[in-house]
Design an enzyme around this catalytic site. Structure first.
Site, mmCIF file in Angstrom:
data_model
loop_
_atom_site.group_PDB
_atom_site.id
_atom_site.type_symbol
_atom_site.label_atom_id
_atom_site.label_comp_id
_atom_site.label_asym_id
_atom_site.label_seq_id
_atom_site.Cartn_x
_atom_site.Cartn_y
_atom_site.Cartn_z
ATOM 1 N N TRP A 123 1.627 -6.119 4.456
ATOM 2 C CA TRP A 123 2.504 -5.456 3.475
ATOM 3 C C TRP A 123 3.954 -5.477 3.937
ATOM 4 O O TRP A 123 4.867 -5.644 3.124
ATOM 5 C CB TRP A 123 2.017 -4.037 3.188
ATOM 6 C CG TRP A 123 0.646 -4.048 2.602
ATOM 7 C CD1 TRP A 123 -0.497 -3.568 3.158
ATOM 8 C CD2 TRP A 123 0.253 -4.629 1.345
ATOM 9 N NE1 TRP A 123 -1.571 -3.800 2.332
ATOM 10 C CE2 TRP A 123 -1.140 -4.444 1.212
ATOM 11 C CE3 TRP A 123 0.937 -5.287 0.317
ATOM 12 C CZ2 TRP A 123 -1.857 -4.897 0.109
ATOM 13 C CZ3 TRP A 123 0.223 -5.734 -0.787
ATOM 14 C CH2 TRP A 123 -1.148 -5.537 -0.888
ATOM 15 N N ASP A 193 7.641 2.332 3.788
ATOM 16 C CA ASP A 193 6.537 2.263 2.828
ATOM 17 C C ASP A 193 5.420 3.134 3.405
ATOM 18 O O ASP A 193 4.867 2.818 4.455
ATOM 19 C CB ASP A 193 6.084 0.797 2.699
ATOM 20 C CG ASP A 193 4.787 0.634 1.907
ATOM 21 O OD1 ASP A 193 4.222 1.640 1.443
ATOM 22 O OD2 ASP A 193 4.341 -0.533 1.768
ATOM 23 N N LYS A 217 -3.851 5.941 -3.043
ATOM 24 C CA LYS A 217 -4.715 6.176 -1.878
ATOM 25 C C LYS A 217 -4.885 7.672 -1.638
ATOM 26 O O LYS A 217 -5.994 8.178 -1.613
ATOM 27 C CB LYS A 217 -4.140 5.487 -0.649
ATOM 28 C CG LYS A 217 -4.086 3.970 -0.840
ATOM 29 C CD LYS A 217 -3.061 3.317 0.011
ATOM 30 C CE LYS A 217 -2.686 1.946 -0.478
ATOM 31 N NZ LYS A 217 -3.784 0.996 -0.613
#
Ligand code: PMP
Length: 382
Positions: A123, A193, A217
């Site tokens: 990511w 992030d 999540k």
């Protein structure tokens, strides 16, 4: 006609069938979208067709209505309280997934056209590659040499003098590592992030310029991104090619209502904020998450069959990857675990093995039962 009878007709089920429909009991270890608190689902379920006597579902409401205004304002108030967000930070409810912010970050922040990226997994790498389209993204550290199984030492990095920011992916969902110490950014603004560690522990927001994450999540349904941005970083003089919708100022000026926001998703996020508050806030969440992770890591550390793949000091509390060292046995484990009600344990398609994601909503009992199952599997496959 009773309400149940009406629902039965609408669903073309018998009244008895509707009454007996219940959720199958599984422990869902998915990396995201993932488990939600059961009480939140039940409460949302009870309000699904009539929100507080409005005669409407939240899905059917105008985002400009009084009722919806109260929902989004309350959600913002609660996340501010939970994270202790200072007044000089804006909270934006956005769309496009965390991936869209990979572009929004450089477009909004690259004044000098340069930024430093720390590459600790896929990511972070994707964010870094995206940033290269808008300026010079410099990889100042990476853990690619050992399949991203650790967090590099970031205490004295070679950060360009003119870098506009330093970027990290704070919890690496795929590889199961977490920054337990933030990098020394040498005075540059930190952008993080936090998709897979959002609201899992207390945070000092003042250490960041921007904190953002997809909510699917720890917080709510996919489709919502929450960005917490220090006000001076919300500017008009962004990259001129920035689409209106990706310019943070557009959304900040409109209190996240420039266009139709993901209304229902934000409403669910609000319910999860209330649930976390009821659970005791972020300190309590941290204790809950540490307890769960310890049960699993302690087992992995003494197991003769299973082994964790991450350097101990960098282990995530949220995503726990592990392997047997034998691909066939890994596949057998995943198959048997699924049959026993422990679902979504297969590791990310790029790394294989197994991964247990144990976000906020995973109860301790889920991890205890998983470990019991792993012990049994180990005994049977020794
Ligand atoms: N960052 C992290 C840390 C992630 O785990 C994910 C998705 N799993 C993303 C970004 C991408 O999120 P989205 O699918 O919402 O774009």
């Amino acid at each position: 006609m009773t309400r149940i009878a009406k629902i039965a007709i609408l669903l073309t089920m018998t009244e008895q069938e509707v009454l007996t429909v219940s959720r199958e009991k599984v422990y869902n270890f998915s990396a995201g979208p993932s488990m939600m608190p059961e009480s939140v689902l039940n409460k949302a379920g009870s309000e699904i067709s009539d929100y507080m006597g409005s005669g409407m579902s939240v899905m059917e409401m105008s985002h400009r209505s009084k009722a919806y205004d109260a929902i989004i304002k309350e959600a913002e108030k609660d996340i501010r309280e939970l994270m202790n967000i200072p007044d000089n930070y804006k909270v934006l409810f956005l769309q496009g997934g965390a991936s869209q912010q990979f572009a929004a970050v450089p477009m909004n922040l690259m004044k000098n056209g340069k930024a430093a990226y720390i590459i600790t997994g896929q990511w972070a790498k994707k964010a870094y590659q995206e940033a290269q389209k808008y300026g010079e993204a410099v990889a100042v550290a990476s853990s690619a040499d050992k399949t991203f199984s650790y967090i590099p030492d970031c205490s004295d990095l070679d950060i360009p003098e003119d870098a506009d920011y330093v970027y990290i992916c704070e919890n690496n969902t795929i590889y199961g590592t977490k920054f337990w110490q933030l990098p020394n950014t040498k005075g540059k603004d930190l952008v993080a992030d936090v998709s897979s560690c959002f609201l899992s522990e207390p945070v000092d927001v003042t250490k960041y310029g921007v904190i953002y994450g997809g909510v699917q999540k720890n917080i709510g349904p996919a489709g919502v991104v929450i960005a917490i941005i220090r006000e001076d970083l919300i500017r008009d003089d962004v990259n001129p090619a920035t689409p209106t919708m990706l310019k943070w100022k557009t959304q900040a000026d409109a209190d996240s209502l420039y266009n139709t926001p993901p209304c229902y998703g934000i409403y669910i996020c609000g319910k999860v904020f209330k649930w976390i508050k009821k659970m005791g806030g972020l300190e309590a969440m941290k204790a809950h998450n540490e307890k769960k992770a310890k049960i699993l890591y302690d087992f992995l550390d003494q197991s003769k069959l299973f082994k964790g793949t991450v350097e101990k000091k960098d282990r995530s509390l949220m995503n726990v990857p592990f392997v047997t060292g034998n691909e066939e046995l890994d596949a057998k484990f995943v198959k048997e675990a699924t049959a026993a009600g422990f679902v979504n344990l297969k590791g990310h398609r790029t790394v294989g093995g197994m991964r247990a994601s144990i976000y906020n909503a995973m109860p301790i009992e889920g991890v205890e039962k998983l470990v019991e199952f792993m012990k049994k599997f180990e005994a049977e496959n020794a």
